[in-house]
Design an enzyme around this catalytic site. Structure first.
Site, PDB file in Angstrom:
ATOM      1  N   LYS A  53       0.833  -1.215   0.000  1.00 27.69           N
ATOM      2  CA  LYS A  53       0.000   0.000   0.000  1.00 27.69           C
ATOM      3  C   LYS A  53       0.865   1.261   0.000  1.00 27.69           C
ATOM      4  O   LYS A  53       0.576   2.226  -0.709  1.00 27.69           O
ATOM      5  CB  LYS A  53      -0.944  -0.015   1.213  1.00 27.69           C
ATOM      6  CG  LYS A  53      -2.036  -1.068   1.078  1.00 27.69           C
ATOM      7  CD  LYS A  53      -2.832  -1.325   2.342  1.00 27.69           C
ATOM      8  CE  LYS A  53      -3.751  -2.531   2.135  1.00 27.69           C
ATOM      9  NZ  LYS A  53      -4.604  -2.867   3.260  1.00 27.69           N
ATOM     10  N   GLN A  97      -4.957  -1.668   9.453  1.00 22.33           N
ATOM     11  CA  GLN A  97      -4.769  -2.992   8.846  1.00 22.33           C
ATOM     12  C   GLN A  97      -5.315  -4.077   9.780  1.00 22.33           C
ATOM     13  O   GLN A  97      -5.021  -4.091  10.973  1.00 22.33           O
ATOM     14  CB  GLN A  97      -3.276  -3.217   8.552  1.00 22.33           C
ATOM     15  CG  GLN A  97      -2.973  -4.483   7.775  1.00 22.33           C
ATOM     16  CD  GLN A  97      -3.530  -4.475   6.348  1.00 22.33           C
ATOM     17  OE1 GLN A  97      -3.709  -3.431   5.735  1.00 22.33           O
ATOM     18  NE2 GLN A  97      -3.817  -5.648   5.821  1.00 22.33           N
ATOM     19  N   ASP A 120     -11.275   2.224   3.395  1.00 23.90           N
ATOM     20  CA  ASP A 120     -11.473   0.772   3.323  1.00 23.90           C
ATOM     21  C   ASP A 120     -12.942   0.425   3.064  1.00 23.90           C
ATOM     22  O   ASP A 120     -13.260  -0.696   2.676  1.00 23.90           O
ATOM     23  CB  ASP A 120     -11.085   0.110   4.657  1.00 23.90           C
ATOM     24  CG  ASP A 120      -9.741  -0.602   4.594  1.00 23.90           C
ATOM     25  OD1 ASP A 120      -9.321  -0.999   3.498  1.00 23.90           O
ATOM     26  OD2 ASP A 120      -9.126  -0.763   5.669  1.00 23.90           O
TER      27      ASP A 120
HETATM   28  N1  GUN Z   1      -6.607  -7.147   5.965  1.00 19.87           N
HETATM   29  C1  GUN Z   1      -6.764  -7.860   4.834  1.00 19.87           C
HETATM   30  N2  GUN Z   1      -7.308  -7.101   3.864  1.00 19.87           N
HETATM   31  C2  GUN Z   1      -7.505  -5.874   4.388  1.00 19.87           C
HETATM   32  C3  GUN Z   1      -8.022  -4.662   3.872  1.00 19.87           C
HETATM   33  O1  GUN Z   1      -8.449  -4.537   2.731  1.00 19.87           O
HETATM   34  N3  GUN Z   1      -8.039  -3.612   4.740  1.00 19.87           N
HETATM   35  C4  GUN Z   1      -7.591  -3.709   6.019  1.00 19.87           C
HETATM   36  N4  GUN Z   1      -7.670  -2.620   6.783  1.00 19.87           N
HETATM   37  N5  GUN Z   1      -7.107  -4.830   6.520  1.00 19.87           N
HETATM   38  C5  GUN Z   1      -7.063  -5.905   5.713  1.00 19.87           C
END
Ligand code: GUN
Length: 295
Positions: A53, A97, A120
């Site tokens: 990211k 996350q 998200d």
């Molecule tokens: N853990 C796995 N996929 C994601 C996601 O798209 N966003 C977040 N915040 N955590 C994750």
């Protein structure tokens, strides 16, 4: 012969489009889009997702801030940080996350995020708005799947779509989007899960299958009809001696088997995962431009 739904190609195209847009924003004297990411602990999967990211932010010309906490951080301290980011006008959007350590309520953290910065798309306000077709942040994997269908001009109107998996961040929102009015929706959607009976029979009726159950190579050729469109959301890490990292990503679809019958199919890796990554960038750009909830 099947056609590959190439997440690598399409996500590169979208990243280029975003970077060009950021360049135009800079020239117009606007602020650089800014994504903040909170990571707790040192889970291998989370570390690599978060690194991706941050790298994507760089590629798109965004500012990024990585905020790290150790595994033993209290829920209270994490809530404080969420509150600080909610109020930080320089941050356009942020994510925490997941998964979080067991002593922290993920739901409580998600609900503490200002929905206007929830890139998200996990906050109940965004989920609720999605379900009634209002502008909102759409969670990255479903948004990426829809974008892939659009870019390959896959017909969805009146098609039988089967979504395997009912998670809040993939199965449910994907089903919601496929049944929405207008392209790429208007589909007849069936959601299957671990308690579904006759899964094979249901899948054999499907024009489009979204496999998002998290079981490597679950979907086989005898479970699909000729000409089916296959979207594989699975990304299970399995140990491997062939790679430097010591693991390999496996999809929920037995690619070599199912590809013999598919018209279109996503590879793993190189399919939905990359579309998920770029969708977060798209949401961050929307946040920076105030296109969903204003500024
Ligand atoms: N853990 C796995 N996929 C994601 C996601 O798209 N966003 C977040 N915040 N955590 C994750």
């Amino acid at each position: 012969m099947y056609k590959l739904l190439d997440g690598k190609l399409i996500s590169e195209q979208i990243k280029t489009e975003i970077a060009e847009e950021v360049k135009r924003m800079m020239e117009a004297g606007m602020k650089r889009p800014h994504l903040a990411v909170i990571i707790v602990g040192h889970d291998g999967g989370s570390e690599s997702y978060v690194a991706g990211k941050i790298k994507d932010c760089e590629t798109c010309g965004f500012q990024s801030t990585l905020i790290r906490f150790e595994e033993d951080v209290t829920e209270e301290r994490l809530l404080e940080e969420v509150d600080r980011l909610n109020r930080d006008s320089d941050v356009d959007g942020f994510i925490v996350q997941l998964p979080l350590p067991k002593h922290i309520s993920e739901q409580k953290i998600i609900e503490a995020i200002d929905y206007r910065k929830d890139v998200d798309g996990f906050h109940p306000i965004n989920v609720g708005r999605l379900s009634i077709g209002l502008p909102c942040y759409i969670s990255a994997t479903p948004a990426g799947i829809m974008e892939l269908l659009k870019r390959y001009q896959i017909e969805t109107c009146g098609k039988n779509c089967v979504v395997i998996g009912r998670s809040n961040i993939v199965g449910k929102p994907t089903a919601m989007l496929l049944m929405q009015k207008g392209y790429p929706g208007d589909a007849t959607v069936t959601v299957c899960h671990s308690r579904t009976q006759n899964l094979k029979e249901i899948c054999r009726e499907a024009d489009i299958i979204v496999a998002a159950l998290g079981q490597p190579e679950f979907l086989k050729a005898d479970m699909v009809k000729d000409g089916v469109v296959i979207i594989d959301v699975g990304t299970t890490r399995v140990p491997s001696t062939e790679t430097k990292s010591g693991f390999k990503l496996k999809g929920d679809v037995d690619f070599n088997d199912v590809a013999t019958k598919a018209s279109y199919i996503t590879p793993v890796p190189g399919g939905v995962g990359l579309m998920t990554r770029v969708s977060l960038m798209k949401n961050t750009l929307l946040a920076a431009k105030g296109e969903i909830y204003g500024k």
